[in-house]
Design a protein around this motif. Sequence first.
Motif, short mmCIF file in Angstrom:
data_model
loop_
_atom_site.label_atom_id
_atom_site.label_comp_id
_atom_site.label_asym_id
_atom_site.label_seq_id
_atom_site.Cartn_x
_atom_site.Cartn_y
_atom_site.Cartn_z
N VAL A 78 0.84 -1.20 0.00
CA VAL A 78 0.00 0.00 0.00
C VAL A 78 0.88 1.25 0.00
O VAL A 78 0.65 2.20 -0.77
N LEU A 79 1.91 1.26 0.84
CA LEU A 79 2.80 2.43 0.88
C LEU A 79 3.46 2.67 -0.48
O LEU A 79 3.60 3.82 -0.93
N LEU A 80 3.86 1.60 -1.15
CA LEU A 80 4.45 1.74 -2.49
C LEU A 80 3.42 2.28 -3.48
O LEU A 80 3.72 3.17 -4.28
N THR A 81 2.19 1.76 -3.39
CA THR A 81 1.14 2.20 -4.32
C THR A 81 0.84 3.68 -4.13
O THR A 81 0.61 4.41 -5.10
N LEU A 82 0.85 4.14 -2.87
CA LEU A 82 0.62 5.58 -2.61
C LEU A 82 1.65 6.42 -3.35
O LEU A 82 1.35 7.52 -3.80
N GLU A 83 2.87 5.90 -3.49
CA GLU A 83 3.92 6.63 -4.21
C GLU A 83 3.72 6.56 -5.72
O GLU A 83 3.61 7.58 -6.38
N PHE A 84 3.68 5.32 -6.27
CA PHE A 84 3.73 5.25 -7.75
C PHE A 84 2.41 5.69 -8.39
O PHE A 84 2.39 5.97 -9.59
N THR A 85 1.33 5.80 -7.59
CA THR A 85 0.08 6.31 -8.21
C THR A 85 -0.08 7.81 -8.03
O THR A 85 -1.14 8.35 -8.34
N GLU B 6 -14.74 6.89 -3.47
CA GLU B 6 -15.70 8.01 -3.41
C GLU B 6 -14.96 9.30 -3.03
O GLU B 6 -15.25 10.37 -3.56
N ALA B 7 -14.02 9.20 -2.08
CA ALA B 7 -13.26 10.39 -1.66
C ALA B 7 -12.44 10.93 -2.84
O ALA B 7 -12.39 12.14 -3.07
N ALA B 8 -11.81 10.03 -3.60
CA ALA B 8 -11.02 10.48 -4.76
C ALA B 8 -11.92 11.19 -5.77
O ALA B 8 -11.53 12.18 -6.39
N GLY B 9 -13.15 10.69 -5.92
CA GLY B 9 -14.11 11.33 -6.82
C GLY B 9 -14.46 12.73 -6.34
O GLY B 9 -14.50 13.68 -7.13
N ARG B 10 -14.71 12.85 -5.02
CA ARG B 10 -15.05 14.18 -4.48
C ARG B 10 -13.88 15.15 -4.65
O ARG B 10 -14.04 16.30 -5.05
N ILE B 11 -12.66 14.65 -4.35
CA ILE B 11 -11.46 15.50 -4.44
C ILE B 11 -11.22 15.92 -5.89
O ILE B 11 -10.96 17.09 -6.19
N ALA B 12 -11.36 14.96 -6.81
CA ALA B 12 -11.15 15.26 -8.23
C ALA B 12 -12.12 16.35 -8.68
O ALA B 12 -11.73 17.31 -9.37
N ALA C 42 -5.56 2.23 -2.37
CA ALA C 42 -4.32 3.00 -2.28
C ALA C 42 -4.11 3.85 -3.53
O ALA C 42 -3.61 4.98 -3.46
N THR C 43 -4.52 3.32 -4.68
CA THR C 43 -4.42 4.08 -5.94
C THR C 43 -5.25 5.36 -5.86
O THR C 43 -4.82 6.43 -6.30
N CYS C 44 -6.45 5.23 -5.27
CA CYS C 44 -7.33 6.42 -5.11
C CYS C 44 -6.61 7.47 -4.27
O CYS C 44 -6.67 8.67 -4.59
N VAL C 45 -5.93 7.05 -3.22
CA VAL C 45 -5.24 8.00 -2.34
C VAL C 45 -4.05 8.62 -3.08
O VAL C 45 -3.83 9.84 -3.00
N GLY C 46 -3.30 7.81 -3.82
CA GLY C 46 -2.15 8.34 -4.58
C GLY C 46 -2.60 9.38 -5.59
O GLY C 46 -2.00 10.45 -5.72
#
Length: 405
Positions: free
Chosen positions: A72-79, A329-335, A252-256
């Motif tokens: 997950v930590l890696l995904t937060l970076e590369f995404t 859903e959070a990524a959608g709101r932020i986008a 994690a991709t959504c957060v990245g």
Amino acid sequence: MIDPEVHGLDFDAYLKRVAALTDDVLIPAEREMVEAGEVPGQALDALARNGLFAISVPRDLGGLAWSMTQQVLLTLEFTRASCVYRSRFSTVIGLCSQAILDHGTEAQRTSRLPRMAAGEHITAFALTEPGAGSDAASLTTTARRTGDGWTIEGHKRYITNAHWADELIVFARTGSPSEGAAGVSAFFVPRRAEGVTTRLPSRMNGHAEAPVAEIDLAGVRVGDDALLGGRTGTGFAAALRGINHARLHVAATCVGQATRMLEETAAHLGSREQFGAPLADLGAVQGDLGRCYADLEAARALTLDAARAFDGGTVPRHRIAAAKLFASEAAGRIADRCVQLLGGEGIVGDHPVPRMWRDVRALRIYEGSSPVHERNLGRAVNRQVGRDGTLPDTYRVTRGAPPQP
Ligand SMILES: Cc1cc2nc3c(=O)[nH]c(=O)nc-3n(C[C@H](O)[C@H](O)[C@H](O)COP(=O)(O)OP(=O)(O)OC[C@H]3O[C@@H](n4cnc5c(N)ncnc54)[C@H](O)[C@@H]3O)c2cc1C
């Protein structure tokens, strides 16, 4: 092939390497990728050399064996880079490798996983059909016993990486339709096998540079050794193993993606002046940024919490589903807020945020759409409360548990 020194790195050093790859190679190559309409070969090569195809595969099978929290930590970076890059190896690290690891035979594991980890054997996960999307267990592709093997007939759609995969994991019915999920088995099918045809869609709205494909399976013959795990009826359990793993990667991709969108937008607001001052100085704009940040942190915490529970030895599927639901859903709101804050630049031109806005929309649809997760979680709450009064995957201290230090 993975660069030899990657195998010797501890996790902190590897995370830094992946962050540098993101900033120095992946983000700068986004424009070229969009113009070419596909992920550049050099970027794919860099992903493989840096071990991105290997993060979830055990060391003795050529992988890097990072824990779920570390993945997950890696995904937060590369995404923080376009999530299209992740699409090109997502089916290998999540859906397919985990189904093979937990449900494959020893021969199936050793013959495939080392090549998958090296990025030399691309696999796609073929579950969805025109008549079986959210209700995947109703799939109608069949595998019939013929001679000393199987003959597969059917049609799949929306399959990530299917057009350039070396091999497909095809979910097909070996039992009667009345058996539902229990009548489903999984088969390895070479993409170039006779009777297999893949087709790209005429258009993608988001994820345009890594399009999904349709697959026709017309009388495709495979041997007995193509049956995942050597047993019929276990295909759906294998699919769920891959899906639960992949759902955390998607969360994690959504957060990245949201991290990058918020950083890019805040930088723009600091430099764009209206009414005689930077937009970032306006209270209403600050409120928007604050709500985005709180959404982002909640999604990040939920995803990491579910990953830690996963590393504890169980697959907390309800908490994973909750993390995927909330983060997407959070990524959608932020986008949406970020596009608003960019004004016309959010619609006109080639700013990365509107491209990411289109890309993250799909994350609320695949790996279980948001309404399906809501329904399933509600049902799970009712079921568990009816059974013993607690919530699904509960972490509260129940009676009889030893006192906590
Ligand atoms: C970019 C992308 C990549 C994909 N990659 C893969 C892949 O690699 N392999 C694979 O097998 N599949 C893949 N899929 C398919 C994906 O899993 C399906 O799109 C998803 O399961 C939804 O199925 P559907 O599109 O047929 O929608 P439908 O099942 O037709 O549902 C449409 C909508 O109806 C609503 N809905 C449906 N059921 C319910 C319910 N029970 N309760 C409440 N609302 C409901 C939801 O809003 C849902 O979004 C991919 C899809 C996309 C878009």
